[in-house]
Design a protein around this motif. Structure first.
Motif, PDB file in Angstrom:
ATOM      1  N   ARG A  39      12.740 -10.592  -2.087  1.00 42.22           N
ATOM      2  CA  ARG A  39      13.281 -10.108  -2.898  1.00 42.22           C
ATOM      3  C   ARG A  39      12.459 -10.251  -4.291  1.00 42.22           C
ATOM      4  O   ARG A  39      12.485 -11.349  -4.576  1.00 42.22           O
ATOM      5  N   GLU A  86      10.100   1.583  -0.681  1.00 51.43           N
ATOM      6  CA  GLU A  86      11.230   2.067   0.349  1.00 51.43           C
ATOM      7  C   GLU A  86      11.692   1.455   0.859  1.00 51.43           C
ATOM      8  O   GLU A  86      12.461   0.796   1.451  1.00 51.43           O
ATOM      9  N   ASP A  87      10.405   1.094   2.144  1.00 51.70           N
ATOM     10  CA  ASP A  87      10.615  -0.385   3.320  1.00 51.70           C
ATOM     11  C   ASP A  87      11.292  -1.278   2.935  1.00 51.70           C
ATOM     12  O   ASP A  87      12.476  -1.435   3.343  1.00 51.70           O
ATOM     13  N   TYR A  88      10.664  -1.871   2.258  1.00 44.09           N
ATOM     14  CA  TYR A  88      11.498  -3.069   1.777  1.00 44.09           C
ATOM     15  C   TYR A  88      13.150  -3.234   1.318  1.00 44.09           C
ATOM     16  O   TYR A  88      13.519  -4.227   2.035  1.00 44.09           O
ATOM     17  N   ARG A  89      12.815  -2.077   0.408  1.00 44.23           N
ATOM     18  CA  ARG A  89      14.196  -2.224  -0.247  1.00 44.23           C
ATOM     19  C   ARG A  89      15.389  -2.215   0.622  1.00 44.23           C
ATOM     20  O   ARG A  89      16.404  -2.735   0.617  1.00 44.23           O
ATOM     21  N   LYS A  90      15.169  -1.925   2.204  1.00 50.37           N
ATOM     22  CA  LYS A  90      16.099  -1.363   3.050  1.00 50.37           C
ATOM     23  C   LYS A  90      16.156  -2.798   3.644  1.00 50.37           C
ATOM     24  O   LYS A  90      17.155  -3.063   3.991  1.00 50.37           O
ATOM     25  N   ALA A  91      15.260  -2.812   4.224  1.00 46.55           N
ATOM     26  CA  ALA A  91      14.189  -4.195   4.832  1.00 46.55           C
ATOM     27  C   ALA A  91      15.691  -5.295   4.450  1.00 46.55           C
ATOM     28  O   ALA A  91      15.654  -6.419   5.015  1.00 46.55           O
ATOM     29  N   THR A 124      17.718  -5.295   2.199  1.00 47.45           N
ATOM     30  CA  THR A 124      19.730  -4.637   2.907  1.00 47.45           C
ATOM     31  C   THR A 124      20.287  -5.672   3.711  1.00 47.45           C
ATOM     32  O   THR A 124      21.145  -6.069   4.291  1.00 47.45           O
ATOM     33  N   GLN A 125      19.088  -5.583   4.983  1.00 48.67           N
ATOM     34  CA  GLN A 125      19.614  -6.250   6.158  1.00 48.67           C
ATOM     35  C   GLN A 125      19.162  -8.217   6.055  1.00 48.67           C
ATOM     36  O   GLN A 125      19.120  -8.315   7.020  1.00 48.67           O
ATOM     37  N   VAL A 164      13.942  -6.672  11.863  1.00 47.32           N
ATOM     38  CA  VAL A 164      13.607  -5.198  10.539  1.00 47.32           C
ATOM     39  C   VAL A 164      12.794  -5.012  11.206  1.00 47.32           C
ATOM     40  O   VAL A 164      11.793  -4.931  12.175  1.00 47.32           O
ATOM     41  N   SER A 165      12.696  -3.714  10.294  1.00 49.51           N
ATOM     42  CA  SER A 165      11.142  -2.755  10.791  1.00 49.51           C
ATOM     43  C   SER A 165      10.862  -1.609   9.236  1.00 49.51           C
ATOM     44  O   SER A 165      11.497  -1.974   8.388  1.00 49.51           O
TER      45      SER A 165
END
Lengths: 487, 115
Positions: free
Chosen positions: A463, A391-396, A398-399, A301-302
């Motif tokens: 999360r 937002e970075d963590y929200r995206k990460a 999802t993966q 993840v990034s």
């Protein structure tokens, strides 16, 4: 008579078993710790005050329950230390500051009330950095804490006393607070488990406020199971903390045994960059491999804005601190500088003499970034950067279900090594600050040691309100590692 | 970012801190270094981006159905709290059921107020 060696290795189940098996009464258990602590803590200096009367009163209540054959509450007989930033009625609470040297709170923090209702024995108050501001515990006005694994090194901070007493065995568990890493970083340095729950999961009522949008209370313990048991008791909605979440609390202890197969563990590529100690990297990579063998899916993840987290943190945290610490003015409680001619002079002199250098530095920085003409350039910008990190963590997430990093870039550093350079000290929190900014839960647990024997911490982030997932994964890893090191 | 001694004195005054000359010198140096570090946020392109809410888990709470009204306000009900004696017990100076403080208005020939 309980041997010191037995006291040092107790966990919650063993403490309870002493009572239920009638091997010792709760009063005997408390008295054994009271005999043991003064010498065992002399060099570590993890305690600022002991609360013998309070612990004995609770012990007598538990002994009466045992004698009457009544069921014992969930934490019955658990000897605990409470970070001195958390208010305890009738027991001095200094927050590591000279300005609160004589302060005796007239009320208990909600977490303290809940722990005692659950049967915990409160042994005393744990040393900490002044107003929880620090990463080494060297900012305590009452002297530094030493790392029990190497007395020339720091225990981490700001909950350094809480981590050190658990590591040294002078308490079985402790409460700490985490604003930028202050539970997880000392847990890593001292080789214990430390958990910061989600923002809103645990009431902060009675926690002396540092930065209100970042402050969390959480447990430190020698096992994941004990951390889960303490969190179980302190979690949940509290009408006295307007930020506390009105959500049901899952059964964390029961959830520990659920399978971890298929759990997606995200490893941020940014987490293994420059500045990471080679021993730490080796231990963390070995943990990742072990989790893969245990059936977890390891995913890349990034977190592209992570490098901006420390700057964001030091603007928001100091801004909030400058406001929160305005209450220490020599009027209602704490120290007052005598012989001032006017109220304004009394404020200025009281605060100059009552606060230590790091606290003054942060009040100054926070006042500056909130002052006319700078608010948009600093504070508002930091709140925008905080939104980017979220937002970075929200995206990460999802993966991945869990994100894994080192807890700290290095093992415990030497006393005095970073005291001359505040900025260098701040960078010790690089892996921990973002979870505070984003409000997600984080847990640190031991994953190895350097050749010199200094503990290394593994950090798991989850999360919002998914503490149970972190505890379950950590519990499984801890058992696998325990089994591996026992071979 | 350059911070001058004058800036430090101005901020100290806003923060009600009486810094010594040595502290002012150290503050100039330390605040300058920290502000230089935090200026890296200027590299971020954030026009129009809404600032983060004050409750960092606000979005998650809303998604989990924890009504904001439940988690922010308690009923406005009367309940037991400190007695006046408990509230005053930690005061450096108190009397007649009040906190006592030095003069609020400065006087040119004043002597320190009894505390």
């Amino acid at each position: 008579m309980l041997a010191d060696s037995e006291l040092r290795t107790l966990d919650l189940d063993a403490s309870r078993a002493l009572l239920t098996g009638r091997r010792a009464t709760a009063v005997e258990l408390v008295e054994a710790f009271q005999r043991f602590i003064p010498a065992a803590d002399a060099e570590v200096h993890g305690y600022l005050a002991l609360s013998p009367e309070r612990a004995l009163q609770q012990a007598r209540r538990l002994d009466a329950l045992v004698a009457a054959g009544q069921p014992l509450p969930p934490l019955a007989g658990l000897p605990m230390a409470i970070k001195d930033a958390i208010s305890t009625r009738g027991v001095p609470t200094t927050c590591g500051s000279r300005i609160l040297a004589s302060y005796v709170p007239p009320y208990d923090a909600t977490v303290v009330t809940r722990l005692e209702e659950a049967g915990a024995l409160l042994l005393g108050k744990a040393n900490c950095d002044e107003f929880a501001m620090g990463s080494s515990n060297e900012n305590s006005a009452y002297g530094a804490v030493r790392n029990p694994h190497d007395l020339t090194r720091v225990p981490g901070g700001s909950s350094g006393g809480s981590a050190a007493v658990v590591a040294a065995g002078t308490a079985v568990a402790a409460l700490g607070s985490d604003t930028g890493g202050s539970i997880r970083q000392p847990a890593a340095f001292c080789g214990v488990v430390g958990m910061m729950p989600s923002y809103g999961r645990v009431s902060r009522f009675g926690l002396i406020a540092f930065a209100s949008s970042l402050d969390h209370i959480g447990p430190l313990a020698r096992t994941v199971k004990d951390a889960a048991a303490v969190l179980q008791v302190i979690a949940g909605h509290d009408p006295l903390d307007a930020t506390s979440a009105a959500l049901p609390v899952p059964d964390y202890v029961a959830g520990l045994e659920a399978p971890i197969t298929g759990l997606r563990v995200g490893v941020p590529r940014e987490a293994f960059g420059a500045g990471l100690d080679a021993d730490v990297e080796r231990a963390v990579r070995a943990a990742i491999e072990d989790l893969a063998r245990a059936g977890c899916e390891i995913v890349d993840v990034s977190l592209p804005h992570n490098n901006y987290a420390i700057a964001t943190y030091y603007i928001i945290a100091t801004a909030e601190a400058s406001s929160n610490l305005a209450r220490f003015d020599g009027v209602r409680y704490g120290y007052r500088e005598p012989d001032s001619r006017t109220l304004a002079e009394m404020y200025r002199r009281t605060r100059d003499h009552g606060f230590g250098p790091e606290v003054k530095r942060r009040i100054m920085l926070g006042t500056y970034v909130l002052s006319a003409g700078y608010y948009d350039a600093f504070y508002r910008k930091a709140l925008q950067a905080r939104a980017l990190l979220t937002e970075d963590y929200r995206k990460a997430f999802t993966q991945a279900d869990v994100i894994l990093t080192p807890t700290t870039p290095t093992p415990a550093f030497r006393l005095g090594e970073k005291t001359e350079n505040p900025l260098e000290m701040y960078l010790a929190d690089i892996y921990t600050v973002t979870a505070d900014l984003v409000g997600i839960p984080g847990l640190s647990l031991p994953c190895g040691a350097t050749p010199a024997g200094l503990p290394i911490g593994l950090q798991l982030l989850g999360r919002h309100f998914e503490e149970a997932t972190l505890l379950r994964l950590a519990h499984r890893y801890e058992r696998r590692r325990g089994a591996a090191t026992a071979d | 970012m350059k911070i001058t001694a004058q800036d430090v004195r101005y901020i100290a005054d806003l923060a009600h801190l009486e810094l010594t000359p040595e502290e002012i010198v150290a503050m100039e140096r330390d605040l300058g270094a920290i502000l230089e570090y935090v200026a890296q946020l200027d590299q971020l392109e954030m026009p129009g981006l809404a600032p983060s809410p004050l409750h960092p888990a606000a979005a998650a709470l809303a998604a989990l159905g924890s009504a904001a009204s439940n988690s922010t306000l308690r009923p406005d009900a009367q309940r037991a709290w400190f007695t006046p004696a408990e509230a005053l017990a930690n005061a450096p100076s108190a009397g007649a059921g009040h906190f006592k403080v030095p003069r609020i208005i400065s006087v040119s020939e004043g002597t320190p107020e009894a505390e």
